[in-house]
Design a protein around this motif. Structure first.
Motif, PDB file in Angstrom:
ATOM      1  N   LYS A 172      17.427  -2.742   4.344  1.00  0.00           N
ATOM      2  CA  LYS A 172      17.737  -1.971   3.130  1.00  0.00           C
ATOM      3  C   LYS A 172      16.499  -1.148   2.794  1.00  0.00           C
ATOM      4  CE  LYS A 172      21.804  -3.769   1.740  1.00  0.00           C
ATOM      5  NZ  LYS A 172      22.443  -3.758   3.023  1.00  0.00           N
ATOM      6  N   GLY A 173      16.574   0.169   3.063  1.00  0.00           N
ATOM      7  CA  GLY A 173      15.406   1.025   2.838  1.00  0.00           C
ATOM      8  C   GLY A 173      14.283   0.578   3.744  1.00  0.00           C
ATOM      9  N   ASN A 174      13.135   0.185   3.106  1.00  0.00           N
ATOM     10  CA  ASN A 174      12.009  -0.282   3.927  1.00  0.00           C
ATOM     11  C   ASN A 174      11.960  -1.800   4.005  1.00  0.00           C
ATOM     12  OD1 ASN A 174      11.060   2.240   4.552  1.00  0.00           O
ATOM     13  ND2 ASN A 174       9.867   2.383   2.645  1.00  0.00           N
ATOM     14  N   ASN A 175      12.999  -2.434   3.447  1.00  0.00           N
ATOM     15  CA  ASN A 175      12.952  -3.898   3.394  1.00  0.00           C
ATOM     16  C   ASN A 175      14.009  -4.534   4.285  1.00  0.00           C
ATOM     17  OD1 ASN A 175      10.950  -3.930   1.381  1.00  0.00           O
ATOM     18  ND2 ASN A 175      12.531  -3.340  -0.099  1.00  0.00           N
ATOM     19  N   ILE A 176      13.700  -5.758   4.665  1.00  0.00           N
ATOM     20  CA  ILE A 176      14.686  -6.544   5.413  1.00  0.00           C
ATOM     21  C   ILE A 176      15.389  -7.451   4.415  1.00  0.00           C
ATOM     22  CG2 ILE A 176      14.957  -8.353   7.153  1.00  0.00           C
ATOM     23  CD1 ILE A 176      12.467  -7.253   8.516  1.00  0.00           C
TER      24      ILE A 176
END
Ligand code: HEM
Length: 403
Positions: A172-176
């Motif tokens: 999600k975006g720059n996140n896991i």
């Protein structure tokens, strides 16, 4: 990494212990049996709630019978759910585990939902003399939780088919997103195709009930006829609705699959039409057609279960995945033990069913025939031999590993 390569690296490097076709056939058969009992759970519970609310003498009796059937069907649905669960993990492991991981919280919630629903069903069954309002709330809650369990199973089975989306569900975006809190994909037509038959199958169950009790002197003949007719009507109407939902599902599939030309799908449709004609004729004499209808329904569901598997193969071949390419590392010992357990289990379960069938036919005390006695003794011997073999192998392997 390319998706198909990633999927290959997620496979079990040890390979599978026997040829994949065996696991596939058993998976489809046990899934068909699982979904039949799931249908009985949803159908009998709905009818029991309906009868409880209606409250007339016939509906009250039927409600009592149905809720008993719900408890037994739930045990069978769970038991027969475990088998395809194991098989799907053997031949579709990369897909099943990813699908479970991205919705892990729901996978755990599934167990809680099932346990609570089962508990509530028992309270609704055992405390019904109380007639309290609170009881119906528990029955409705059980129904909702069973449906929720079905939704979770459907989502896991459907997410599995969509590897091209896994990445966007996980990143999600720059996140896991490691929470596993979301259910990512739901296909209404597919889900309903497995749930709506609950009312057709329960209709056929009512026809069978009327057939089974037709000669019992302690049963009210008018009531038995009413149950048979109600069942036949339900079975016909919901099989017709189900056929419509089948086409809705077919038209929601990716067009490039050209699934409407698939031979397995066409066989399933042919069985479905035959069942519908049978149920149409059954309206005049439900008792006469009861056994044929159950047999026809079983064949229809079995062929639909294989069609569902053929569809899964169509989805996954897009990623060059075929279970028939799985590395095979044949282990004759464990396969033989597995198959012998299966056959022994069939014989023992067959004995229990035969006893239940025969004893319910008579109002007097059931006296078993010499052949039934023999079958009973053989079943006990088979169970003891099975325990001895399994424990023996376990002890031998443990000692060997220890030395
Ligand atoms: C009453 C509760 C349950 C309901 C309503 C239910 C419903 C369903 C439905 C609708 C499907 C088909 C999903 C699809 O293909 O889209 C399904 C598949 C399946 N269910 Fe159940 N289920 C229930 C309980 C269980 C339990 C307790 C287990 C395991 C112990 C189980 C194991 C499975 C498995 C393994 C599949 C097939 C997965 C696959 O082949 O992809 N189910 N179930």
């Amino acid at each position: 990494m390319e998706i198909s390569t990633m999927i290959k690296t997620l496979q079990d490097p040890m390979g599978i212990p026997f040829y994949p076709i065996l696991f596939q056939v058993l998976m489809v058969i046990t899934f068909a049996l699982h979904i039949i009992f799931v249908n009985f759970v949803i159908g009998t519970l709905s009818l029991s709630l309906y009868g409880y609310i209606k409250g007339t003498s016939y509906w009250k009796s039927l409600s009592n019978t149905m809720i008993r059937a719900t408890t037994a069907s739930t045990s069978m649905a769970i038991l027969l759910g475990v088998a395809p669960l194991l098989f799907v993990q053997v031949i579709y492991d990369p897909f099943w585990y990813v699908s479970n991981t991205v919705s892990a919280a729901w996978v755990m919630g599934f167990i809680l939902a099932m346990m609570t629903a089962y508990g509530f069903t028992y309270v609704f069954y055992l405390k019904r003399g109380a007639d309290g309002k609170g009881l119906i709330v528990l029955g409705v809650a059980a129904f909702i939780l069973f449906l929720l369990s079905g939704v979770i199973m459907h989502v896991l089975g459907y997410q599995l088919l969509l590897p091209e989306k896994w990445y966007e569900w996980y990143i999600k975006g720059n996140n896991i997103d490691t929470t596993g809190m979301l259910l990512h994909a739901f296909q209404a037509s597919r889900f309903l195709h497995f749930i709506v038959p609950s009312f057709a199958m329960t209709g056929i169950l009512l026809m069978l009930y009327a057939w089974y009790f037709k000669n019992r002197s302690d049963k009210d003949r008018d009531y038995i006829d009413w149950v048979g007719k109600t069942g036949a009507k339900m079975a016909f109407i919901f099989t017709a609705i189900q056929a419509g939902i089948g086409f809705w599902w077919l038209f929601s599939l990716p067009i490039e699959f050209k699934f409407f030309t698939n031979p397995l799908f066409l066989i399933g449709v042919a069985f479905g039409i035959m069942l519908l004609i049978l149920l149409y004729n059954a309206q005049k004499d439900p008792i006469k057609y009861a056994v044929y209808s159950m047999f026809g329904a079983f064949l229809t569901i079995l062929s639909m279960a294989y069609t569902r598997e053929a569809l899964r193969m169509k989805y996954l071949v897009r990623f060059n995945y075929s279970i028939f390419d799985y590395k095979v590392n044949v282990d004759y010992g464990s396969t033989a033990l597995f198959l012998l357990t299966f056959i022994a289990g069939l014989s023992v379960v067959g004995y229990l069913l035969a006893i239940a069938y025969k004893s319910g036919k008579t109002t007097d005390e059931y006296v078993s025939t010499p052949s039934m006695e023999k079958w009973g003794k053989i079943s006990i011997a088979v169970l003891l031999a099975w325990i001895a073999v399994v424990v023996g192998i376990g002890v031998m392997v443990s000692i060997k590993n220890y030395l």
